[in-house]
Design an enzyme around this catalytic site. Structure first.
Site, PDB file in Angstrom:
ATOM      1  N   THR A   1      -0.425  -6.478   7.707  1.00 33.98           N
ATOM      2  CA  THR A   1      -0.887  -7.821   7.288  1.00 33.98           C
ATOM      3  C   THR A   1      -0.404  -8.252   5.906  1.00 33.98           C
ATOM      4  O   THR A   1      -0.819  -9.293   5.406  1.00 33.98           O
ATOM      5  CB  THR A   1      -2.425  -7.916   7.305  1.00 33.98           C
ATOM      6  OG1 THR A   1      -2.962  -7.064   6.284  1.00 33.98           O
ATOM      7  CG2 THR A   1      -2.989  -7.533   8.646  1.00 33.98           C
ATOM      8  N   GLY A   2       0.469  -7.437   5.292  1.00 30.19           N
ATOM      9  CA  GLY A   2       1.005  -7.814   3.979  1.00 30.19           C
ATOM     10  C   GLY A   2       2.444  -8.264   4.143  1.00 30.19           C
ATOM     11  O   GLY A   2       2.735  -9.298   4.744  1.00 30.19           O
TER      12      GLY A   2
ATOM     13  N   VAL B   1       0.837  -1.204   0.000  1.00 29.86           N
ATOM     14  CA  VAL B   1       0.000   0.000   0.000  1.00 29.86           C
ATOM     15  C   VAL B   1       0.875   1.259   0.000  1.00 29.86           C
ATOM     16  O   VAL B   1       0.492   2.292  -0.581  1.00 29.86           O
ATOM     17  CB  VAL B   1      -1.006  -0.038   1.187  1.00 29.86           C
ATOM     18  CG1 VAL B   1      -0.329   0.124   2.525  1.00 29.86           C
ATOM     19  CG2 VAL B   1      -2.101   0.985   1.002  1.00 29.86           C
ATOM     20  N   ASP B   2       2.055   1.171   0.593  1.00 30.64           N
ATOM     21  CA  ASP B   2       3.008   2.293   0.621  1.00 30.64           C
ATOM     22  C   ASP B   2       3.384   2.694  -0.817  1.00 30.64           C
ATOM     23  O   ASP B   2       3.308   3.880  -1.196  1.00 30.64           O
ATOM     24  CB  ASP B   2       4.249   1.830   1.405  1.00 30.64           C
ATOM     25  CG  ASP B   2       5.187   2.949   1.792  1.00 30.64           C
ATOM     26  OD1 ASP B   2       4.825   4.116   1.621  1.00 30.64           O
ATOM     27  OD2 ASP B   2       6.297   2.633   2.289  1.00 30.64           O
TER      28      ASP B   2
HETATM   29  N1  AR6 Z   1      -5.268  -0.200  -0.849  1.00 32.05           N
HETATM   30  C1  AR6 Z   1      -5.592  -0.789   0.335  1.00 32.05           C
HETATM   31  N2  AR6 Z   1      -4.885  -1.806   0.861  1.00 32.05           N
HETATM   32  C2  AR6 Z   1      -3.803  -2.249   0.174  1.00 32.05           C
HETATM   33  C3  AR6 Z   1      -3.404  -1.692  -1.067  1.00 32.05           C
HETATM   34  C4  AR6 Z   1      -4.186  -0.607  -1.572  1.00 32.05           C
HETATM   35  N3  AR6 Z   1      -3.885   0.006  -2.718  1.00 32.05           N
HETATM   36  N4  AR6 Z   1      -2.292  -2.366  -1.488  1.00 32.05           N
HETATM   37  C5  AR6 Z   1      -2.021  -3.317  -0.564  1.00 32.05           C
HETATM   38  N5  AR6 Z   1      -2.946  -3.263   0.427  1.00 32.05           N
HETATM   39  P1  AR6 Z   1       1.547  -3.954   3.076  1.00 32.05           P
HETATM   40  P2  AR6 Z   1       2.739  -4.026   5.786  1.00 32.05           P
HETATM   41  C6  AR6 Z   1      -3.077  -4.076   1.656  1.00 32.05           C
HETATM   42  O1  AR6 Z   1       2.439  -5.032   2.610  1.00 32.05           O
HETATM   43  O2  AR6 Z   1       2.391  -5.458   5.921  1.00 32.05           O
HETATM   44  C7  AR6 Z   1       5.905  -1.778   2.333  1.00 32.05           C
HETATM   45  O3  AR6 Z   1       6.968  -2.149   1.492  1.00 32.05           O
HETATM   46  C8  AR6 Z   1      -2.415  -5.446   1.662  1.00 32.05           C
HETATM   47  O4  AR6 Z   1      -3.240  -6.406   0.999  1.00 32.05           O
HETATM   48  O5  AR6 Z   1       1.293  -2.798   2.199  1.00 32.05           O
HETATM   49  O6  AR6 Z   1       2.446  -3.088   6.939  1.00 32.05           O
HETATM   50  C9  AR6 Z   1       6.340  -0.748   3.361  1.00 32.05           C
HETATM   51  O7  AR6 Z   1       7.255   0.171   2.819  1.00 32.05           O
HETATM   52  C10 AR6 Z   1      -2.326  -5.713   3.163  1.00 32.05           C
HETATM   53  O8  AR6 Z   1      -3.541  -6.281   3.660  1.00 32.05           O
HETATM   54  O9  AR6 Z   1       2.065  -3.309   4.505  1.00 32.05           O
HETATM   55  C11 AR6 Z   1       6.939  -1.584   4.431  1.00 32.05           C
HETATM   56  O10 AR6 Z   1       8.277  -1.923   4.113  1.00 32.05           O
HETATM   57  C12 AR6 Z   1      -2.175  -4.321   3.770  1.00 32.05           C
HETATM   58  O11 AR6 Z   1      -2.436  -3.396   2.714  1.00 32.05           O
HETATM   59  C13 AR6 Z   1       6.083  -2.829   4.424  1.00 32.05           C
HETATM   60  O12 AR6 Z   1       5.529  -2.906   3.119  1.00 32.05           O
HETATM   61  C14 AR6 Z   1      -0.798  -4.045   4.323  1.00 32.05           C
HETATM   62  O13 AR6 Z   1       0.182  -4.642   3.487  1.00 32.05           O
HETATM   63  C15 AR6 Z   1       4.946  -2.731   5.400  1.00 32.05           C
HETATM   64  O14 AR6 Z   1       4.279  -3.965   5.455  1.00 32.05           O
END
Ligand code: AR6
Length: 189
Positions: free
Chosen positions: A131-132, A42-43
């Site tokens: 959760t990602g 999402v970042d």
């Molecule tokens: N809209 C809403 N949710 C989303 C989107 C979107 N466009 N894209 C992904 N998700 P993650 P983390 C969900 O991996 O686990 C990054 O590299 C996804 O399905 O984005 O906190 C950062 O820079 C999941 O359920 O974040 C950090 O290094 C949720 O967003 C690391 O990832 C979170 O997944 C953070 O990991």
């Protein structure tokens, strides 16, 4: 797709399935990393859609305070996003659950909400932080999110804060189902 809303105090909670970069709210929340310089998940999506202004704010914050430790939060412009602001928080890297990961995740929600209150945010959208890529178990994360946000709202109910709407934006079906289940529990209580 939106699951029916639940009201707690004077705040309406909604669970929806979708892409948070398309949500129009005073603030959307980013699941960032401590560098604040962007990443995957999402970042990456938020920085791509919001453009350079978000990164420029992040760089300014880095030069002031270094990065952002897990459990804390910082606020930037929303750049080209439909949201006015992005509140970046850093979740815990899941390491089996014995290193205080759940408490760090809970602190993310509290830090984000404190910053939102300082900035007079009325509507806020959360992704499923942790959760990602960071591997936090989805069911426990959904419980932490709902408990912390509703507890915050209840604690601040007397203060006539500005917050009126909370959206939990779930990207995948499993998170959507888990968040909707937590909403259902609160509807019947
Ligand atoms: N809209 C809403 N949710 C989303 C989107 C979107 N466009 N894209 C992904 N998700 P993650 P983390 C969900 O991996 O686990 C990054 O590299 C996804 O399905 O984005 O906190 C950062 O820079 C999941 O359920 O974040 C950090 O290094 C949720 O967003 C690391 O990832 C979170 O997944 C953070 O990991």
């Amino acid at each position: 797709m939106t699951a029916a809303a639940v009201t707690v105090g004077n705040v309406s909670f909604e669970v929806m399935r979708g892409d948070i970069t398309r949500v129009k709210a005073d603030a959307i929340v980013n699941a960032a990393n401590s560098s604040l310089l962007g990443g995957g998940g999402v970042d990456g999506a938020i920085h791509r859609a919001g453009g350079r202004a978000i990164l420029d704010d992040c760089i300014r914050i880095r030069s002031r305070q270094g990065g952002c430790p897990p459990g804390e939060a910082v606020i930037t412009t929303g750049g080209k996003l439909p949201a006015s602001h992005v509140i970046h928080t850093v979740g815990p890297v899941w390491n089996g659950g014995t290193q205080g990961e759940a408490e760090v995740l809970r602190r993310c929600y509290r830090s984000v909400l404190a910053l939102a209150a300082e900035h007079g945010v009325r509507s806020i959208a959360f992704p499923n932080i942790g959760t990602g890529i960071y591997g936090f178990p989805k069911e426990l994360a959904a419980i932490c999110a709902w408990e912390e946000v509703t507890a915050f709202v209840r604690r601040h109910a007397e203060e006539a804060g500005t917050l009126r709407q909370v959206l939990f934006v779930c990207y995948d079906e499993e998170n959507f189902r888990l968040y909707a289940q937590e909403a259902q529990k609160r509807r019947s209580s």
